[in-house]
Scaffold this motif. Structure first.
Motif, short mmCIF file in Angstrom:
data_model
loop_
_atom_site.label_atom_id
_atom_site.label_comp_id
_atom_site.label_asym_id
_atom_site.label_seq_id
_atom_site.Cartn_x
_atom_site.Cartn_y
_atom_site.Cartn_z
N ILE A 195 0.87 -1.18 0.00
CA ILE A 195 0.00 0.00 0.00
C ILE A 195 0.90 1.22 0.00
CG2 ILE A 195 -1.68 1.32 1.37
CD1 ILE A 195 -2.62 -1.47 2.48
N GLN A 196 0.61 2.15 -0.89
CA GLN A 196 1.37 3.41 -0.96
C GLN A 196 0.58 4.45 -0.16
OE1 GLN A 196 3.75 5.68 -1.10
NE2 GLN A 196 4.40 5.20 -3.19
N GLY B 202 -7.12 -1.13 -11.31
CA GLY B 202 -7.36 -2.05 -10.20
C GLY B 202 -6.78 -1.59 -8.88
N ILE B 203 -6.47 -0.31 -8.77
CA ILE B 203 -5.90 0.24 -7.54
C ILE B 203 -6.98 0.99 -6.78
CG2 ILE B 203 -4.26 1.95 -6.63
CD1 ILE B 203 -2.32 1.14 -8.83
N GLY C 107 2.56 -4.63 -7.70
CA GLY C 107 2.04 -5.05 -6.40
C GLY C 107 1.31 -4.00 -5.58
N VAL C 108 1.25 -2.76 -6.04
CA VAL C 108 0.55 -1.73 -5.26
C VAL C 108 -0.95 -1.94 -5.42
CG1 VAL C 108 0.13 0.75 -4.97
CG2 VAL C 108 2.45 -0.09 -5.44
N VAL C 109 -1.65 -2.14 -4.30
CA VAL C 109 -3.09 -2.39 -4.36
C VAL C 109 -3.91 -1.17 -3.95
CG1 VAL C 109 -2.87 -4.87 -4.02
CG2 VAL C 109 -3.10 -3.37 -2.02
N TYR D 241 0.15 4.68 -12.35
CA TYR D 241 -0.84 3.71 -11.88
C TYR D 241 -0.60 2.35 -12.52
CZ TYR D 241 -4.04 6.99 -9.50
OH TYR D 241 -4.61 7.87 -8.63
N GLU D 242 -0.36 2.38 -13.82
CA GLU D 242 -0.17 1.11 -14.54
C GLU D 242 1.03 0.35 -13.99
OE1 GLU D 242 0.91 1.47 -18.69
OE2 GLU D 242 -0.26 -0.33 -19.17
N ARG D 243 2.14 1.08 -13.82
CA ARG D 243 3.37 0.42 -13.35
C ARG D 243 3.23 0.00 -11.89
NH1 ARG D 243 7.90 4.38 -14.32
NH2 ARG D 243 9.27 2.65 -13.83
#
Lengths: 83, 281
Positions: free
Chosen positions: B4-5, B65-66, B25-27, B18-20
């Motif tokens: 989580i960022q 998907g974030i 793994g960033v949800v 966002y794509e990268r």
């Protein structure tokens, strides 16, 4: 050639960052030394006589010297060169 | 690895981020309100900005998907304008009702002027009154030590719940004083001006990671959201297990942010399929 003010404007923060990384690396080494001293399992990796320790100190001394030659980068590389 | 960022200024970034991030793994990202690079003149500009980060930005993140949550505040730099800040503060409770607003932030101090201190205190009072989480910005560079002490001094004089307050941008000289006072602390990874991935790993080596949040902010200046990934790699090299890394980079944000029930991502751990207890997978 850049003016002195321009050098400070352009490179002060970056240099501060680099010096912090050096300070943190030396702290990391110091913490590792203390951990190795209290842990027999890692004593073999303590490397108290590793010549890179002395080399790092010598290089740091070069950074703070001011003999007017402005050849600190060259002197660091010479210190780290095979004879 | 899922992470989580917790501090990310999405409006200053492109969709490629966002794509990268999604591919690595960033949800979830959480976006505090911040300084736009210039001082805004009108309260309505802030309100539209709050609408942008609480209504529009979640839709942009969702394309990848974030999950996206946010905070609202007048940032410390613009808090010097007391009149404007007061008008915005009056409107902020409306945003606390929105489904993705988690609290008040980033408030705090910039130059620690009397006006900034007054408006910072007003932000914290508002948050406590409305049972909101608080994200506190501490000053940059030479102003950080004094400003962090001032933040702690102001908080000490208030009736706050330290476990619901995150003091951000701590470094070696401010980490212990903030966490020892009971607050969550954040290390913000920047290329030059704040903490670096290696120094953050050093601080976790030294102090552990209880009530610690690691973020890479990322804004319109020199910054890189993937410095948290660099920190994960550095800590992996130092022997941290997968579950420890998940605990630091996923579960700690989930624990702090989850104090607001709107944030519904639960802490996780990785287990072998044969049911054995989790090891150093």
């Amino acid at each position: 050639m850049l003016t002195p003010r321009k050098v400070l404007d352009d490179y002060f923060l970056e240099t501060r960052c680099q010096l912090l990384e050096i300070a943190a690396t030396l702290d990391r080494l110091g913490c590792a030394d203390q951990a190795a001293a209290s842990n027999a399992a890692s004593a073999g990796d303590a490397a108290p006589d590793d010549p890179r320790r002395a080399l790092l100190k010598a290089m740091l001394r070069v950074l703070v010297e001011d003999n007017g030659a402005n050849q600190r980068a060259q002197r660091l590389l010479e210190l780290h060169s095979e004879p | 690895m899922r992470m989580i960022q917790p501090h990310y200024h999405a409006i200053a970034r492109t969709a490629q981020d966002y794509e990268r991030m999604a591919m690595s793994g960033v949800v979830a990202v959480v976006e505090p309100a911040f300084w736009a690079g210039f001082d805004r003149k009108y309260p309505e500009t802030f309100l539209d900005y709050f609408r942008q980060i609480s209504e529009f930005e979640p839709t942009r993140a969702a394309e990848y998907g974030i999950r996206h949550w946010c905070w609202v505040a007048v940032n410390p730099k613009e808090a010097e304008n007391r009149e404007l800040s007061r008008v915005v503060l009056d409107q902020m409770p409306e945003f606390f009702q929105k489904p993705t607003v988690l609290g008040v932030g980033e408030t705090g101090l910039h130059k620690s002027t009397p006006n900034e201190c007054e408006i910072f205190q007003a932000h914290v009072e508002l948050a406590m009154k409305h049972d909101q989480l608080v994200l506190i910005h501490t000053p940059h560079l030479a102003d950080k030590l004094h400003g962090t002490k001032k933040v702690l001094e102001i908080l000490k004089g208030m009736n706050v719940k330290p476990e619901r307050i995150w003091i951000d941008h701590v470094e070696e000289h401010t980490f212990a004083m903030a966490r020892d006072a009971g607050y969550w602390v954040g290390m913000t990874l920047y290329p030059i001006t704040k903490c670096s991935p290696r120094r953050a790993a050093d601080l976790v080596d030294r102090y552990g990671y209880e009530r610690v949040l690691i973020n890479s902010s990322a804004d319109w200046g020199p910054s890189d959201p993937f410095l948290i990934h660099e920190c994960v790699l550095e800590m992996k090299r130092r022997g941290y297990s997968l579950n420890q890394l998940i605990d630091i980079f996923h579960n700690n944000p989930a624990r702090f942010l989850g104090q607001n029930p709107k944030f519904d991502i639960e802490p996780i751990e990785v287990r072998p399929l044969n049911g054995a207890k989790p090891g150093s997978a």
